[in-house]
Design a protein around this motif. Structure first.
Motif, PDB file in Angstrom:
ATOM      1  N   PHE A 200     -11.004  -2.893   4.603  1.00  0.00           N
ATOM      2  CA  PHE A 200      -9.888  -3.827   4.694  1.00  0.00           C
ATOM      3  C   PHE A 200      -9.127  -3.968   3.382  1.00  0.00           C
ATOM      4  O   PHE A 200      -8.100  -4.639   3.334  1.00  0.00           O
TER       5      PHE A 200
ATOM      6  N   PRO B  42      -8.159   3.994   0.103  1.00  0.00           N
ATOM      7  CA  PRO B  42      -8.463   2.634   0.560  1.00  0.00           C
ATOM      8  C   PRO B  42      -9.840   2.545   1.203  1.00  0.00           C
ATOM      9  O   PRO B  42     -10.288   3.470   1.855  1.00  0.00           O
TER      10      PRO B  42
ATOM     11  N   GLU C 297      -4.194 -12.187  -3.175  1.00  0.00           N
ATOM     12  CA  GLU C 297      -5.402 -12.334  -2.371  1.00  0.00           C
ATOM     13  C   GLU C 297      -6.634 -11.844  -3.128  1.00  0.00           C
ATOM     14  O   GLU C 297      -7.700 -12.453  -3.057  1.00  0.00           O
TER      15      GLU C 297
ATOM     16  N   GLN D 208      -7.208  -2.092   1.809  1.00  0.00           N
ATOM     17  CA  GLN D 208      -5.853  -1.565   1.816  1.00  0.00           C
ATOM     18  C   GLN D 208      -4.823  -2.633   2.228  1.00  0.00           C
ATOM     19  O   GLN D 208      -3.661  -2.519   1.900  1.00  0.00           O
ATOM     20  N   ASN D 209      -5.256  -3.671   2.916  1.00  0.00           N
ATOM     21  CA  ASN D 209      -4.343  -4.704   3.381  1.00  0.00           C
ATOM     22  C   ASN D 209      -4.259  -5.905   2.444  1.00  0.00           C
ATOM     23  O   ASN D 209      -3.537  -6.849   2.735  1.00  0.00           O
ATOM     24  N   LEU D 210      -5.009  -5.914   1.355  1.00  0.00           N
ATOM     25  CA  LEU D 210      -5.001  -7.045   0.431  1.00  0.00           C
ATOM     26  C   LEU D 210      -3.930  -6.859  -0.637  1.00  0.00           C
ATOM     27  O   LEU D 210      -3.781  -5.781  -1.190  1.00  0.00           O
ATOM     28  N   SER D 211      -3.230  -7.940  -0.928  1.00  0.00           N
ATOM     29  CA  SER D 211      -2.255  -7.897  -2.013  1.00  0.00           C
ATOM     30  C   SER D 211      -2.891  -8.501  -3.265  1.00  0.00           C
ATOM     31  O   SER D 211      -4.004  -9.024  -3.230  1.00  0.00           O
TER      32      SER D 211
END
Length: 83
Positions: free
Chosen positions: A8, A5, A16, A10-13
């Protein structure tokens, strides 16, 4: 799939990421998008070449062996010449 990752991301789906892609497409348009991606790729390649050059400069300045402790080709000694 082994993926590292970045910041940031790693936090996106998936939705998004698709939304971000659509916004980029709206800002730059379909005609300029390939040019933008091409220039981004060239920039990343140039950065990697510069990084490799700097690493090589550090290795040669420190006169160390590679990570696997094998002598580098420049460090291999030539056989003694007969006089």
């Amino acid at each position: 799939m082994n993926y590292t990752p970045v910041a940031f991301i790693q936090n996106l789906s998936t939705p998004e990421i698709v939304m971000i892609g659509c916004v980029i497409l709206l800002f730059f348009g379909a005609k300029r998008l390939p040019e933008l991606v091409r220039s981004l790729g060239k920039s990343v390649g140039e950065f990697n070449r510069a990084k490799a050059g700097i690493e090589e400069d550090f290795r040669s300045a420190m006169d160390v062996k590679d990570i696997d402790n094998k002598p580098r080709p420049q460090e291999a000694k030539a056989p003694a010449e007969s006089a």
